[in-house]
Design a protein around this motif. Structure first.
Motif, mmCIF file in Angstrom:
data_model
loop_
_atom_site.group_PDB
_atom_site.id
_atom_site.type_symbol
_atom_site.label_atom_id
_atom_site.label_comp_id
_atom_site.label_asym_id
_atom_site.label_seq_id
_atom_site.Cartn_x
_atom_site.Cartn_y
_atom_site.Cartn_z
ATOM 1 N N PRO A 35 0.453 -6.518 -15.661
ATOM 2 C CA PRO A 35 -0.034 -5.706 -14.547
ATOM 3 C C PRO A 35 -0.254 -6.594 -13.321
ATOM 4 C CG PRO A 35 -1.193 -5.125 -16.550
ATOM 5 C CD PRO A 35 -0.389 -6.349 -16.873
ATOM 6 N N GLY A 36 0.097 -6.068 -12.152
ATOM 7 C CA GLY A 36 -0.054 -6.840 -10.930
ATOM 8 C C GLY A 36 1.200 -7.563 -10.494
ATOM 9 N N SER A 37 2.209 -7.562 -11.347
ATOM 10 C CA SER A 37 3.462 -8.238 -11.010
ATOM 11 C C SER A 37 4.292 -7.383 -10.059
ATOM 12 C CB SER A 37 4.267 -8.496 -12.286
ATOM 13 O OG SER A 37 4.699 -7.266 -12.854
ATOM 14 N N GLY A 38 5.361 -7.981 -9.532
ATOM 15 C CA GLY A 38 6.258 -7.233 -8.656
ATOM 16 C C GLY A 38 6.931 -6.087 -9.375
ATOM 17 N N TYR A 39 7.325 -6.314 -10.631
ATOM 18 C CA TYR A 39 7.924 -5.233 -11.424
ATOM 19 C C TYR A 39 6.921 -4.103 -11.611
ATOM 20 C CZ TYR A 39 11.692 -8.460 -12.847
ATOM 21 O OH TYR A 39 12.758 -9.323 -12.869
ATOM 22 N N ASP A 40 5.671 -4.479 -11.879
ATOM 23 C CA ASP A 40 4.628 -3.490 -12.118
ATOM 24 C C ASP A 40 4.395 -2.648 -10.867
ATOM 25 O OD1 ASP A 40 2.431 -2.654 -14.079
ATOM 26 O OD2 ASP A 40 1.236 -3.128 -12.304
ATOM 27 N N LEU A 41 4.293 -3.314 -9.718
ATOM 28 C CA LEU A 41 4.096 -2.608 -8.448
ATOM 29 C C LEU A 41 5.262 -1.654 -8.174
ATOM 30 C CD1 LEU A 41 2.712 -2.139 -5.696
ATOM 31 C CD2 LEU A 41 3.964 -4.137 -4.843
ATOM 32 N N THR A 42 6.484 -2.136 -8.401
ATOM 33 C CA THR A 42 7.656 -1.298 -8.146
ATOM 34 C C THR A 42 7.678 -0.095 -9.065
ATOM 35 O OG1 THR A 42 8.877 -3.304 -7.527
ATOM 36 C CG2 THR A 42 10.164 -1.303 -7.911
ATOM 37 N N LEU A 77 0.227 -15.508 -11.671
ATOM 38 C CA LEU A 77 0.419 -16.488 -10.602
ATOM 39 C C LEU A 77 -0.722 -16.473 -9.596
ATOM 40 C CD1 LEU A 77 2.144 -18.536 -9.013
ATOM 41 C CD2 LEU A 77 3.369 -16.589 -8.014
ATOM 42 N N LEU A 78 -1.203 -15.300 -9.243
ATOM 43 C CA LEU A 78 -2.229 -15.189 -8.203
ATOM 44 C C LEU A 78 -3.493 -15.996 -8.507
ATOM 45 C CD1 LEU A 78 -3.157 -13.975 -5.529
ATOM 46 C CD2 LEU A 78 -3.918 -11.960 -6.794
ATOM 47 N N ALA A 91 -0.051 -26.398 -5.665
ATOM 48 C CA ALA A 91 -0.076 -26.679 -4.227
ATOM 49 C C ALA A 91 0.372 -25.474 -3.421
ATOM 50 C CB ALA A 91 0.809 -27.887 -3.920
ATOM 51 N N PHE A 92 1.379 -24.764 -3.945
ATOM 52 C CA PHE A 92 1.800 -23.528 -3.290
ATOM 53 C C PHE A 92 2.503 -22.631 -4.290
ATOM 54 C CE2 PHE A 92 5.676 -26.068 -2.638
ATOM 55 C CZ PHE A 92 6.713 -25.160 -2.818
ATOM 56 N N GLY A 93 2.553 -21.355 -3.955
ATOM 57 C CA GLY A 93 3.249 -20.391 -4.789
ATOM 58 C C GLY A 93 4.485 -19.879 -4.078
ATOM 59 N N ALA A 94 5.521 -19.576 -4.850
ATOM 60 C CA ALA A 94 6.748 -19.009 -4.313
ATOM 61 C C ALA A 94 7.044 -17.734 -5.083
ATOM 62 C CB ALA A 94 7.904 -20.004 -4.452
ATOM 63 N N SER A 95 7.016 -16.607 -4.383
ATOM 64 C CA SER A 95 7.214 -15.333 -5.072
ATOM 65 C C SER A 95 7.483 -14.248 -4.047
ATOM 66 C CB SER A 95 5.963 -14.982 -5.901
ATOM 67 O OG SER A 95 6.215 -13.900 -6.772
ATOM 68 N N GLY A 96 7.711 -13.034 -4.526
ATOM 69 C CA GLY A 96 7.866 -11.905 -3.621
ATOM 70 C C GLY A 96 6.556 -11.633 -2.905
ATOM 71 N N PHE A 97 6.609 -11.478 -1.591
ATOM 72 C CA PHE A 97 5.365 -11.354 -0.826
ATOM 73 C C PHE A 97 4.610 -10.074 -1.149
ATOM 74 C CE2 PHE A 97 8.256 -8.974 1.867
ATOM 75 C CZ PHE A 97 7.479 -7.912 2.296
ATOM 76 N N GLU A 116 3.618 -8.918 -3.802
ATOM 77 C CA GLU A 116 2.613 -9.096 -4.837
ATOM 78 C C GLU A 116 1.283 -9.592 -4.275
ATOM 79 O OE1 GLU A 116 4.002 -10.877 -8.439
ATOM 80 O OE2 GLU A 116 6.095 -10.580 -7.901
ATOM 81 N N PHE A 117 1.290 -10.085 -3.026
ATOM 82 C CA PHE A 117 0.087 -10.687 -2.461
ATOM 83 C C PHE A 117 -0.446 -9.951 -1.243
ATOM 84 C CE2 PHE A 117 2.873 -14.254 -3.966
ATOM 85 C CZ PHE A 117 2.202 -14.474 -5.161
ATOM 86 N N LEU A 118 0.103 -8.776 -0.945
ATOM 87 C CA LEU A 118 -0.276 -8.098 0.299
ATOM 88 C C LEU A 118 -1.780 -7.864 0.406
ATOM 89 C CD1 LEU A 118 2.568 -5.497 0.969
ATOM 90 C CD2 LEU A 118 1.931 -7.462 2.378
ATOM 91 N N ASP A 119 -2.388 -7.401 -0.669
ATOM 92 C CA ASP A 119 -3.841 -7.134 -0.626
ATOM 93 C C ASP A 119 -4.624 -8.408 -0.340
ATOM 94 O OD1 ASP A 119 -3.363 -4.486 -1.130
ATOM 95 O OD2 ASP A 119 -3.870 -4.585 -3.266
ATOM 96 N N GLN A 120 -4.245 -9.502 -1.005
ATOM 97 C CA GLN A 120 -4.957 -10.774 -0.824
ATOM 98 C C GLN A 120 -4.676 -11.377 0.550
ATOM 99 O OE1 GLN A 120 -3.266 -9.973 -3.702
ATOM 100 N NE2 GLN A 120 -5.166 -9.532 -4.798
ATOM 101 N N ILE A 121 -3.468 -11.146 1.074
ATOM 102 C CA ILE A 121 -3.134 -11.618 2.413
ATOM 103 C C ILE A 121 -3.989 -10.892 3.444
ATOM 104 C CG2 ILE A 121 -1.329 -11.690 4.180
ATOM 105 C CD1 ILE A 121 0.691 -11.932 1.791
ATOM 106 N N GLU A 122 -4.064 -9.564 3.294
ATOM 107 C CA GLU A 122 -4.853 -8.767 4.228
ATOM 108 C C GLU A 122 -6.339 -9.104 4.137
ATOM 109 O OE1 GLU A 122 -3.852 -4.769 3.269
ATOM 110 O OE2 GLU A 122 -1.820 -4.903 4.100
ATOM 111 N N ALA A 123 -6.779 -9.494 2.945
ATOM 112 C CA ALA A 123 -8.190 -9.843 2.749
ATOM 113 C C ALA A 123 -8.497 -11.277 3.186
ATOM 114 C CB ALA A 123 -8.568 -9.666 1.278
ATOM 115 N N GLY A 124 -7.447 -12.035 3.541
ATOM 116 C CA GLY A 124 -7.661 -13.406 4.003
ATOM 117 C C GLY A 124 -7.817 -14.429 2.904
#
Length: 318
Positions: A35-42, A188-189, A198-204, A206-214
């Motif tokens: 749950p929470g993955s890109g496949y799950d969201l789609t 991953l999150l 150091a950094f994550g590489a993935s479909g963006f 999956e992180f929209l909520d966390q990006i918007e939350a800062g």
């Protein structure tokens, strides 16, 4: 890529509606990771739109994670003839079927539809010392083998291929990349937020909520042009890195289903795709419409399978 829609197909009444204009019933869509993955969201977005538009009712989404999607793939292949079940998948499952030495392969499945393409993103936690791609690349080059890079897929999947191609583009040997594999964006999150990489590489997406939350900062998106959903995020090209990378997602069904069962899925997804509600979701999630169905998707899947197999063979991973 231009969107191509299939001709509408009529579901037979035994499949629970569709042909008489009533919602299709009894469908199940498996997500082969967490749950929470890109496949799950789609998958959950697809089924919600299908239900909101009365294309289908009571569609069940369930998760069966493991081995980067190949546990789910094996389950799907074992469901031979089950026209009520399908699986959300994408580029990651293609690679995992090789790197996991899966007995079940995508050539065993029935191609239904390719849905979307999505750009990747290079993301760091909010307290990361890296403010730009230049900051990150400078630090990465100093000691790449100790610079942990995380992705939500196994070797051969999109989140593995992306940092490998990024490394090559900035002058780091791919074999020197310290790649840490997580089973989907749901795993991953926490690694990103907990500074385990150091950094994550993935479909963006999956992180929209966390990006918007800062909580998460996007250093770059991997599309050709900036993305509406992330207006402030520059592309890699904007920052002098010559790389464009996109992932894709689609749906396959078990082997041995009837032509009528296949048409039920294709017709339902075509009607879903043509709705205003789906167009809204494409815009909301920053997805690129790349809809193809049936044999056209089968041809695309065969091409992708060969391309990934060739790449993994070069890396000694298949």
């Amino acid at each position: 890529m231009a969107a191509v829609s299939a001709c509408g197909a009529t579901a037979d009444k035994e499949e629970g509606g569709g042909g008489d204009g009533k919602p299709v019933t009894g469908l199940r869509l498996m997500v082969p990771n967490t749950p929470g993955s890109g496949y799950d969201l789609t998958a959950r977005t697809v089924t919600q739109v299908m239900q909101d538009t009365k294309v289908a009712s009571g569609v069940q989404v369930f998760n069966l994670p493991g081995a980067s999607g190949t546990v789910g793939l094996q389950r799907l292949v074992n469901e031979k003839g089950n026209g009520k079940m399908a699986m959300q998948m994408g580029l990651g499952v293609v690679g995992a079927s090789y790197t996991s030495k899966s007995e079940a392969t995508l050539t065993d499945t029935t191609p239904i539809a390719k849905l979307i393409e999505e750009a990747g993103a290079i993301v760091v936690p909010k307290n990361s010392p890296y403010k730009t791609m230049d900051d990150l690349v400078t630090a990465w080059k100093e000691n790449p083998k100790k610079f942990a890079v995380g992705g939500g897929s196994s070797p051969g999947g999109p989140d593995h291929l992306l940092p490998m191609q990024l490394a090559k583009a900035v002058g780091i040997k791919p074999k020197d990349v310290n790649f840490v594999s997580y089973d989907g964006g749901g795993e991953l999150l926490p690694a990103i937020l907990g500074n385990k990489i150091a950094f994550g590489a993935s479909g963006f997406g999956e992180f929209l909520d966390q990006i918007e939350a800062g909580q998460v900062r996007v250093l770059a998106v991997t599309s050709e042009k900036p993305i509406d959903a992330l207006k402030n995020a520059p592309t890699l090209k904007d920052q002098g890195i010559d790389l464009v990378f996109t992932n894709w997602r689609g749906i396959v069904a078990p082997p041995g289903i009837t032509a009528e069962q296949k048409k039920t899925w294709v017709d339902s997804l075509t009607r879903m795709h043509d709705s205003d509600e789906w167009k809204e979701q494409l815009e909301k999630n920053g997805w690129v419409d790349s809809f193809v169905t049936g044999e056209d998707f089968g041809t695309y899947l065969t091409e992708q399978d060969k391309a990934v197999a060739d790449i993994l063979a070069e890396l000694g991973l298949a």
